[in-house]
Enzyme design. Structure first.
Site, short mmCIF file in Angstrom:
data_model
loop_
_atom_site.label_atom_id
_atom_site.label_comp_id
_atom_site.label_asym_id
_atom_site.label_seq_id
_atom_site.Cartn_x
_atom_site.Cartn_y
_atom_site.Cartn_z
N SER A 216 -2.94 6.85 6.84
CA SER A 216 -2.17 6.56 7.97
C SER A 216 -2.79 6.97 9.34
O SER A 216 -3.90 7.13 9.56
CB SER A 216 -0.66 6.82 7.57
OG SER A 216 0.09 5.95 8.78
N GLU B 257 -7.99 0.06 6.60
CA GLU B 257 -6.79 -0.88 6.14
C GLU B 257 -5.81 -0.94 7.30
O GLU B 257 -5.97 -0.13 8.25
CB GLU B 257 -5.83 -0.16 5.08
CG GLU B 257 -5.34 1.44 5.47
CD GLU B 257 -4.13 1.52 5.82
OE1 GLU B 257 -3.40 0.68 5.48
OE2 GLU B 257 -3.84 2.84 6.25
N HIS C 235 -1.38 1.54 3.13
CA HIS C 235 0.25 1.28 3.15
C HIS C 235 0.67 0.59 1.85
O HIS C 235 2.05 0.38 1.83
CB HIS C 235 0.48 0.87 4.30
CG HIS C 235 0.34 2.02 5.59
ND1 HIS C 235 -0.96 2.17 6.15
CD2 HIS C 235 1.41 2.90 6.16
CE1 HIS C 235 -0.59 3.24 7.01
NE2 HIS C 235 0.65 3.35 6.88
#
Length: 337
Positions: free
Chosen positions: A110, A241, A308
């Site tokens: 993240s 991502e 995620h």
């Protein structure tokens, strides 16, 4: 040349929050994760920032940077694992002394991936994109997540194989965690812009595109210098991502990366599963992948185990990788060379 940290068996984990800390009402999550790691024989040292959260950050940028530096310099700490990601890690970059970064593993994803990529691009020190600490609070690890320790315990010159997961978690069920935290309900299916078997190789770089795109145009995102200085012009495999970007915002970000030269000498791109991949009008995520593949004339593999939508393969920024995808399955071999 890539500098690979080495993780010993009786490691000490340093927990600091360079992005978001854990608010009081969720302290039990972090406490449980620390206890689980201690029960596995590891020592855990938590910094102050891990326990605080206000105004979308754990502490001031200077305090976050200072605590990170303290753990980097502490010889008793073998690996740094933030509790989780967040929103504003980019604030600390100007306060990080990258010339004093030690060859010590930093693991996370993240918003943390912004720091990981900046470290590797700037110093040539490998960093680890994978699980965060809070997701290690289960009674045991699922097979995919569990590989983080084996990967980070690799010695220079060695290699390790990881495979695509069998199932993944579609939605978080925070009130009903499994013994390994996640609730795997959906069959994993790696897909590609080609119907044939896909094989690619190159040096791995990547992270959460929501955050790493903001390195473009800064001294922390000089991909060209990294290619010339640390990997002698070898090709790159990008793994990306998407956390929250709309399909069109993702497209804009990918075009910006292309225009900035980040995809020069790129052998392939991997995209993690994403809950944000909803269509804008009739413009689908598959359209985005197909257009990029055709523009760059490279294969794109998507819906991989990254980001995620867990579980996550542990990707090492800077490692040389051989990746193969066929019939909805995938295998990645990472070489610490």
């Amino acid at each position: 040349m890539i500098n690979y940290p080495f993780l010993k068996d009786d490691m000490t984990i340093g927990v600091t929050a360079p992005s978001s800390g854990v608010p009081v009402e969720l302290h039990d999550l972090l406490k449980t994760a620390c206890i689980r790691m201690e029960n596995k024989g590891f020592r855990v040292i938590c910094g102050e920032t891990a326990w605080t959260q206000d105004k979308a950050k754990s502490a001031s940028a200077i305090k976050r940077a200072e605590e990170f530096h303290h753990m980097m310099a502490n010889d008793d700490i073998d690996i740094i694992i933030p509790p989780w990601g967040g929103e504003l890690l980019i604030e600390i970059l100007e306060y990080i002394d990258f010339s004093n970064i030690q060859p010590k593993w930093v693991l996370g994803y993240s918003d943390v991936s912004l720091l990981l990529l900046a470290i590797t691009l700037t110093t040539g020190i490998a960093t680890a994109h994978g699980t965060n600490l809070v997701d290690l609070r289960g009674e045991y690890f699922d097979d995919t997540t569990a590989m983080w320790q084996s990967v980070l315990s690799l010695k220079k010159g060695e290699s390790i194989v990881q495979h695509s997961s069998d199932h993944y978690q579609k939605e978080w069920q925070f009130d009903s965690p499994s013994p390994y935290v996640f609730n795997f309900t959906e069959k994993t299916k790696w897909q590609s812009t080609s119907v044939e078997r896909v094989k690619i190789q190159g040096r791995l770089l990547g992270g959460c595109i929501d955050t790493i795109r903001h390195l473009i145009g800064t001294k922390f995102g000089d991909v060209q210098s990294f290619q010339e200085t640390h990997i002698q012009g070898e090709s790159i495999i990008w793994y990306l991502e998407n956390c929250e970007l709309s399909t069109t915002d993702l497209r804009r970000s990918l075009v910006q990366m292309k225009l900035a030269g980040w995809f020069n000498n790129c052998s392939g791109i991997l995209f993690g599963r994403s809950a944000a991949n909803t269509s804008v009008g009739n413009y689908t995520i598959e359209d985005v992948y197909q257009e990029l593949s055709e523009e760059l004339q490279i294969p794109i593999i998507y819906d991989i185990d990254c980001g995620h939508v867990p579980p996550q393969i542990t990707f090492i920024n800077g490692a040389y990788a051989e990746l193969e995808s066929y019939n909805s399955k995938g295998t990645i071999v990472q070489h610490f060379i």
